[in-house]
Structure formats: C-alpha cells, structure tokens
Design a protein around this motif. Structure first.
Motif, PDB file in Angstrom:
ATOM      1  N   ARG A 267      29.965  81.928  21.233  1.00 13.95           N
ATOM      2  CA  ARG A 267      28.845  81.020  20.443  1.00 13.95           C
ATOM      3  C   ARG A 267      28.626  79.855  20.530  1.00 13.95           C
ATOM      4  O   ARG A 267      27.019  80.150  20.121  1.00 13.95           O
ATOM      5  N   PRO A 268      28.562  78.622  20.323  1.00 16.49           N
ATOM      6  CA  PRO A 268      27.994  77.807  21.127  1.00 16.49           C
ATOM      7  C   PRO A 268      26.955  77.998  22.111  1.00 16.49           C
ATOM      8  O   PRO A 268      26.404  77.433  22.056  1.00 16.49           O
ATOM      9  N   LEU A 269      27.841  78.095  23.115  1.00 20.18           N
ATOM     10  CA  LEU A 269      26.940  78.368  24.482  1.00 20.18           C
ATOM     11  C   LEU A 269      25.106  79.307  24.429  1.00 20.18           C
ATOM     12  O   LEU A 269      24.199  78.893  24.842  1.00 20.18           O
ATOM     13  N   ASP A 270      25.814  80.466  23.318  1.00 21.49           N
ATOM     14  CA  ASP A 270      24.494  80.941  22.929  1.00 21.49           C
ATOM     15  C   ASP A 270      23.305  80.208  22.295  1.00 21.49           C
ATOM     16  O   ASP A 270      22.486  80.295  22.567  1.00 21.49           O
ATOM     17  N   ARG A 271      23.735  79.197  21.113  1.00 22.43           N
ATOM     18  CA  ARG A 271      22.988  78.426  20.745  1.00 22.43           C
ATOM     19  C   ARG A 271      22.788  77.693  21.061  1.00 22.43           C
ATOM     20  O   ARG A 271      21.679  76.854  21.422  1.00 22.43           O
ATOM     21  N   SER A 272      23.567  76.872  22.419  1.00 18.84           N
ATOM     22  CA  SER A 272      23.003  76.047  23.252  1.00 18.84           C
ATOM     23  C   SER A 272      21.693  76.672  24.106  1.00 18.84           C
ATOM     24  O   SER A 272      21.104  75.562  24.264  1.00 18.84           O
ATOM     25  N   VAL A 273      21.973  77.889  24.296  1.00 16.18           N
ATOM     26  CA  VAL A 273      20.980  78.746  25.459  1.00 16.18           C
ATOM     27  C   VAL A 273      19.582  78.598  24.605  1.00 16.18           C
ATOM     28  O   VAL A 273      18.111  77.392  25.041  1.00 16.18           O
ATOM     29  N   ASP A 274      19.552  79.192  23.032  1.00 18.20           N
ATOM     30  CA  ASP A 274      18.118  79.082  22.013  1.00 18.20           C
ATOM     31  C   ASP A 274      17.723  77.261  21.862  1.00 18.20           C
ATOM     32  O   ASP A 274      16.356  76.875  21.967  1.00 18.20           O
ATOM     33  N   THR A 275      18.713  76.433  21.688  1.00 16.71           N
ATOM     34  CA  THR A 275      18.576  75.661  20.987  1.00 16.71           C
ATOM     35  C   THR A 275      17.139  74.749  22.090  1.00 16.71           C
ATOM     36  O   THR A 275      16.274  74.334  22.571  1.00 16.71           O
ATOM     37  N   ILE A 276      18.452  74.947  23.912  1.00 15.64           N
ATOM     38  CA  ILE A 276      17.315  74.450  25.040  1.00 15.64           C
ATOM     39  C   ILE A 276      15.934  75.235  24.880  1.00 15.64           C
ATOM     40  O   ILE A 276      15.166  74.442  25.620  1.00 15.64           O
ATOM     41  N   ARG A 277      16.177  76.070  24.549  1.00 12.15           N
ATOM     42  CA  ARG A 277      14.258  76.943  24.887  1.00 12.15           C
ATOM     43  C   ARG A 277      13.665  76.064  24.419  1.00 12.15           C
ATOM     44  O   ARG A 277      12.607  75.916  24.703  1.00 12.15           O
ATOM     45  N   GLU A 278      14.720  75.890  22.883  1.00 13.31           N
ATOM     46  CA  GLU A 278      13.284  75.434  21.327  1.00 13.31           C
ATOM     47  C   GLU A 278      13.302  74.138  22.534  1.00 13.31           C
ATOM     48  O   GLU A 278      11.270  73.673  22.367  1.00 13.31           O
ATOM     49  N   MET A 279      13.395  73.417  22.236  1.00 11.55           N
ATOM     50  CA  MET A 279      13.443  72.218  22.635  1.00 11.55           C
ATOM     51  C   MET A 279      12.668  71.820  24.307  1.00 11.55           C
ATOM     52  O   MET A 279      12.128  71.190  24.890  1.00 11.55           O
ATOM     53  N   ARG A 280      12.587  72.466  25.117  1.00  8.48           N
ATOM     54  CA  ARG A 280      11.831  72.670  26.904  1.00  8.48           C
ATOM     55  C   ARG A 280      10.901  73.037  26.174  1.00  8.48           C
ATOM     56  O   ARG A 280       9.441  72.457  26.993  1.00  8.48           O
ATOM     57  N   GLU A 281      10.688  73.878  25.270  1.00  8.19           N
ATOM     58  CA  GLU A 281       8.736  74.169  24.827  1.00  8.19           C
ATOM     59  C   GLU A 281       8.331  72.860  24.129  1.00  8.19           C
ATOM     60  O   GLU A 281       7.063  73.129  24.983  1.00  8.19           O
ATOM     61  N   GLN A 282       8.718  72.336  23.818  1.00  5.88           N
ATOM     62  CA  GLN A 282       8.704  70.682  22.935  1.00  5.88           C
ATOM     63  C   GLN A 282       7.942  69.792  23.844  1.00  5.88           C
ATOM     64  O   GLN A 282       8.576  68.167  23.568  1.00  5.88           O
ATOM     65  N   THR A 283       8.833  69.914  25.091  1.00  3.77           N
ATOM     66  CA  THR A 283       9.282  69.054  25.914  1.00  3.77           C
ATOM     67  C   THR A 283       8.216  68.894  27.091  1.00  3.77           C
ATOM     68  O   THR A 283       8.958  69.459  28.029  1.00  3.77           O
ATOM     69  N   PRO A 284       6.846  68.268  27.321  1.00  3.86           N
ATOM     70  CA  PRO A 284       6.125  69.198  28.777  1.00  3.86           C
ATOM     71  C   PRO A 284       6.642  68.679  29.636  1.00  3.86           C
ATOM     72  O   PRO A 284       6.352  69.143  30.945  1.00  3.86           O
ATOM     73  N   ARG A 285       7.367  67.656  30.315  1.00  2.00           N
ATOM     74  CA  ARG A 285       7.591  66.658  31.867  1.00  2.00           C
ATOM     75  C   ARG A 285       9.295  67.340  31.866  1.00  2.00           C
ATOM     76  O   ARG A 285       9.153  67.204  32.534  1.00  2.00           O
ATOM     77  N   VAL A 286       9.848  68.478  31.273  1.00  2.00           N
ATOM     78  CA  VAL A 286      10.873  68.948  31.840  1.00  2.00           C
ATOM     79  C   VAL A 286      10.706  69.663  32.802  1.00  2.00           C
ATOM     80  O   VAL A 286       9.882  70.317  33.364  1.00  2.00           O
ATOM     81  N   ASP A 287      11.537  69.534  33.954  1.00  2.00           N
ATOM     82  CA  ASP A 287      11.547  70.111  35.202  1.00  2.00           C
ATOM     83  C   ASP A 287      11.808  71.875  34.870  1.00  2.00           C
ATOM     84  O   ASP A 287      13.410  71.792  34.165  1.00  2.00           O
ATOM     85  N   ARG A 288      11.344  72.872  34.765  1.00  2.00           N
ATOM     86  CA  ARG A 288      11.567  73.790  34.329  1.00  2.00           C
ATOM     87  C   ARG A 288      12.423  74.867  35.168  1.00  2.00           C
ATOM     88  O   ARG A 288      13.095  75.173  35.041  1.00  2.00           O
ATOM     89  N   ARG A 289      12.261  74.498  36.588  1.00  2.00           N
ATOM     90  CA  ARG A 289      13.451  74.696  37.331  1.00  2.00           C
ATOM     91  C   ARG A 289      14.940  74.919  36.639  1.00  2.00           C
ATOM     92  O   ARG A 289      16.051  75.773  37.110  1.00  2.00           O
ATOM     93  N   ARG A 290      15.314  73.745  36.771  1.00  2.00           N
ATOM     94  CA  ARG A 290      16.242  72.712  36.455  1.00  2.00           C
ATOM     95  C   ARG A 290      16.391  73.490  35.598  1.00  2.00           C
ATOM     96  O   ARG A 290      17.638  73.972  35.643  1.00  2.00           O
ATOM     97  N   ALA A 291      15.718  73.472  34.101  1.00  2.00           N
ATOM     98  CA  ALA A 291      16.142  74.561  32.506  1.00  2.00           C
ATOM     99  C   ALA A 291      16.452  75.339  32.828  1.00  2.00           C
ATOM    100  O   ALA A 291      17.118  76.164  32.443  1.00  2.00           O
TER     101      ALA A 291
END
Length: 96
Positions: free
Chosen positions: A28-52
């Motif tokens: 359950r928290p791993l699934d929430r992590s995936v959702d959270t990381i996706r949302e945060m990644r969309e709001q963070t333009p300089r993140v390395d998309r491949r690593r994420a």
C-alpha cells in the motif's frame, strides 16, 4: 492525502517495523509512493525523467511482489521511496 513530510515519516516508520507488516501493509505505501512521485515529478521540471521512471518501475514491481520480498529488500524499497520523495520535495523547494 497526507502532507509530504508525514508520508515520508510513514515510509520510514514502515521500514523500521518491517517484520511486523503484512505484504498488503508493504504494498500500500509503495503504491502511494508511485502516485506521489508521479505527481511531484510533473511539478518538478528539472527532474531526470529516466531515473524517475526507473524508480517508479522498481517500486511498482516491488509492490506487486511484496509477498516475495525479503525483509531487507522491503525495507530498502520503502527507504528508496522515501529518499526519492524527499529529493523531489527539495527540488520543488528550490523553485520557490
């Protein structure tokens, strides 16, 4: 959804109590992590998309195989999720 610092704390607490958790309580928290990381990644333009993307795939696989993970692997995966969310939070703070 809980605040980001509270969720990071939840992930770390789960990692520290890994022997007490069921596969569902790990997944359950791993699934929430995936959702959270996706949302945060969309709001963070300089993140390395491949690593994420790689991290997201690893978290999804770990979540689906939570029943088969060793306690050490489950702990490491929860801590990796917390680290990624923390790093994204720091990057977002730099933009302000």
């Amino acid at each position: 959804m809980s605040s980001i610092p509270a969720f990071i704390s939840e992930l770390i607490r789960a990692a520290n109590e890994i022997e007490k958790l069921t596969a569902h309580e790990i997944s359950r928290p791993l699934d929430r992590s995936v959702d959270t990381i996706r949302e945060m990644r969309e709001q963070t333009p300089r993140v390395d998309r491949r690593r994420a993307r790689d991290v997201l795939i690893d978290l999804q696989v770990a979540s689906s195989r939570a029943r088969d993970l060793s306690p050490e692997d489950a702990r490491d995966t929860l801590l990796d999720a917390a680290d990624m969310i923390r790093a994204l939070r720091i990057m977002q703070g730099d933009q302000e």
